[in-house]
Design a protein around this motif. Structure first.
Motif, PDB file in Angstrom:
ATOM      1  N   GLY A  65      27.910  29.844 -27.262  1.00 57.37           N
ATOM      2  CA  GLY A  65      27.643  28.449 -27.620  1.00 57.37           C
ATOM      3  C   GLY A  65      28.294  27.431 -26.710  1.00 57.37           C
ATOM      4  O   GLY A  65      28.323  26.239 -27.002  1.00 57.37           O
ATOM      5  N   LYS A  66      28.819  27.899 -25.560  1.00 52.96           N
ATOM      6  CA  LYS A  66      29.501  26.982 -24.643  1.00 52.96           C
ATOM      7  C   LYS A  66      28.545  26.327 -23.655  1.00 52.96           C
ATOM      8  O   LYS A  66      28.866  25.309 -23.056  1.00 52.96           O
ATOM      9  CB  LYS A  66      30.581  27.736 -23.852  1.00 52.96           C
ATOM     10  N   SER A  67      27.387  26.975 -23.405  1.00 51.91           N
ATOM     11  CA  SER A  67      26.465  26.395 -22.434  1.00 51.91           C
ATOM     12  C   SER A  67      25.026  26.783 -22.740  1.00 51.91           C
ATOM     13  O   SER A  67      24.772  27.690 -23.545  1.00 51.91           O
ATOM     14  CB  SER A  67      26.846  26.798 -20.999  1.00 51.91           C
ATOM     15  N   THR A  83      19.002  25.716 -10.294  1.00 51.22           N
ATOM     16  CA  THR A  83      19.482  25.926 -11.652  1.00 51.22           C
ATOM     17  C   THR A  83      20.341  24.741 -12.103  1.00 51.22           C
ATOM     18  O   THR A  83      20.870  23.983 -11.283  1.00 51.22           O
ATOM     19  CB  THR A  83      20.297  27.240 -11.756  1.00 51.22           C
ATOM     20  N   THR A  84      20.450  24.578 -13.412  1.00 51.26           N
ATOM     21  CA  THR A  84      21.291  23.536 -14.005  1.00 51.26           C
ATOM     22  C   THR A  84      21.645  23.992 -15.410  1.00 51.26           C
ATOM     23  O   THR A  84      21.076  24.977 -15.905  1.00 51.26           O
ATOM     24  CB  THR A  84      20.568  22.170 -14.021  1.00 51.26           C
ATOM     25  N   ARG A  85      22.562  23.323 -16.061  1.00 52.82           N
ATOM     26  CA  ARG A  85      22.874  23.726 -17.444  1.00 52.82           C
ATOM     27  C   ARG A  85      23.586  22.622 -18.218  1.00 52.82           C
ATOM     28  O   ARG A  85      24.210  21.729 -17.638  1.00 52.82           O
ATOM     29  CB  ARG A  85      23.707  25.004 -17.470  1.00 52.82           C
ATOM     30  N   TYR A  86      23.456  22.716 -19.538  1.00 53.08           N
ATOM     31  CA  TYR A  86      24.354  22.010 -20.439  1.00 53.08           C
ATOM     32  C   TYR A  86      25.591  22.903 -20.517  1.00 53.08           C
ATOM     33  O   TYR A  86      25.481  24.114 -20.751  1.00 53.08           O
ATOM     34  CB  TYR A  86      23.758  21.887 -21.839  1.00 53.08           C
ATOM     35  N   LEU A  96      28.451  16.895 -24.441  1.00 49.68           N
ATOM     36  CA  LEU A  96      28.250  18.009 -23.519  1.00 49.68           C
ATOM     37  C   LEU A  96      28.251  17.473 -22.101  1.00 49.68           C
ATOM     38  O   LEU A  96      28.224  16.265 -21.876  1.00 49.68           O
ATOM     39  CB  LEU A  96      26.952  18.773 -23.830  1.00 49.68           C
ATOM     40  N   GLU A  97      28.305  18.408 -21.170  1.00 44.07           N
ATOM     41  CA  GLU A  97      28.274  18.064 -19.745  1.00 44.07           C
ATOM     42  C   GLU A  97      27.014  18.648 -19.136  1.00 44.07           C
ATOM     43  O   GLU A  97      26.568  19.731 -19.530  1.00 44.07           O
ATOM     44  CB  GLU A  97      29.511  18.650 -19.061  1.00 44.07           C
ATOM     45  N   LEU A 121      18.809  14.536 -19.947  1.00 45.83           N
ATOM     46  CA  LEU A 121      19.397  13.406 -20.681  1.00 45.83           C
ATOM     47  C   LEU A 121      18.540  13.032 -21.894  1.00 45.83           C
ATOM     48  O   LEU A 121      19.061  12.781 -22.982  1.00 45.83           O
ATOM     49  CB  LEU A 121      19.554  12.198 -19.754  1.00 45.83           C
ATOM     50  N   LYS A 122      17.236  13.008 -21.695  1.00 50.35           N
ATOM     51  CA  LYS A 122      16.317  12.648 -22.787  1.00 50.35           C
ATOM     52  C   LYS A 122      16.475  13.624 -23.963  1.00 50.35           C
ATOM     53  O   LYS A 122      16.583  13.218 -25.124  1.00 50.35           O
ATOM     54  CB  LYS A 122      14.877  12.652 -22.267  1.00 50.35           C
ATOM     55  N   TYR A 123      16.520  14.902 -23.649  1.00 52.84           N
ATOM     56  CA  TYR A 123      16.661  15.911 -24.713  1.00 52.84           C
ATOM     57  C   TYR A 123      18.036  15.795 -25.390  1.00 52.84           C
ATOM     58  O   TYR A 123      18.150  15.894 -26.615  1.00 52.84           O
ATOM     59  CB  TYR A 123      16.461  17.318 -24.144  1.00 52.84           C
TER      60      TYR A 123
END
Length: 200
Positions: A65-67, A83-86, A96-97, A121-123
């Motif tokens: 649950g960290k990303s 690639t990218t992530r929360y 979150l980052e 950002l929208k999500y």
């Protein structure tokens, strides 16, 4: 209790952000090889030899649950381009980052980054109900710092001697954020930029 973050696909005009999977290994390694991205000392892009470990770490963080890691697919070519992530997810405080982002050289400065950040950002604000979204980058990564500011994020501060990198260097980390009450204006600005065409 249901996890706050669940795997989801985010789709725009240029890209699709799909949940990262182990099967993306070869495509991600190929994307990172476009420009030998791992050679930038102030970034954390996997080499072909470390792509397995990179994906495994991302998926372990997903389980805990960290990303929430994404693989970025170019809709025109259906090719994986980055690639990218929360990450650093704080569900209790709805923060979150957005980070661990990198793109194949061929899609840098094409508008892909703007659309990816817009979708994330929208999500985050409109579906997850975030109160703040952070961005962090290396003090010496000026292209990243400039790109984050162009999104509309404001600098919160600098975490001095925040980390020790693989070369033993001390890293100062620059922290930026966008707040919930700023999202409407930032959204308008990003939509205007995307309509005008690629800026970065």
């Amino acid at each position: 209790m249901q996890p706050w973050l669940k795997p989801v696909t985010l789709e725009g005009n240029l890209v699709k952000l799909v949940p990262m999977k182990k099967e993306h290994k070869v495509d991600l390694a190929f994307a990172a090889s476009d420009g030998n991205l791992w050679e930038l000392w102030y970034t954390s892009v996997p080499t072909p030899a470390t792509t397995d470990a990179y994906i495994n770490t991302a998926l372990l963080e997903l389980e805990s649950g960290k990303s929430l890691p994404f693989t970025i697919v170019d809709k025109k070519t259906n090719a994986v381009v980055g690639t990218t992530r929360y990450m650093n997810v704080d569900a209790a405080h709805k923060r979150l980052e957005i980070g661990s982002t990198w793109y194949a050289k061929k899609v840098q400065r094409t508008g892909v980054n703007t659309e990816c950040k817009y979708l994330l950002l929208k999500y985050a604000f409109e579906n997850l109900g975030c109160v703040a979204v952070e961005f962090r980058t290396h003090f010496h990564n000026h292209p990243s710092r400039n790109a984050i500011q162009r999104l509309g994020a404001k600098q919160d501060g600098i975490l001095r001697n925040h980390r020790i990198d693989a070369l033993g260097n001390l890293r100062d980390t620059v922290v930026f954020s966008i707040l919930e009450n700023e999202w409407k204006t930032v959204k308008t600005s990003l939509e205007f930029k995307m309509q005008r065409g690629p800026l970065h």
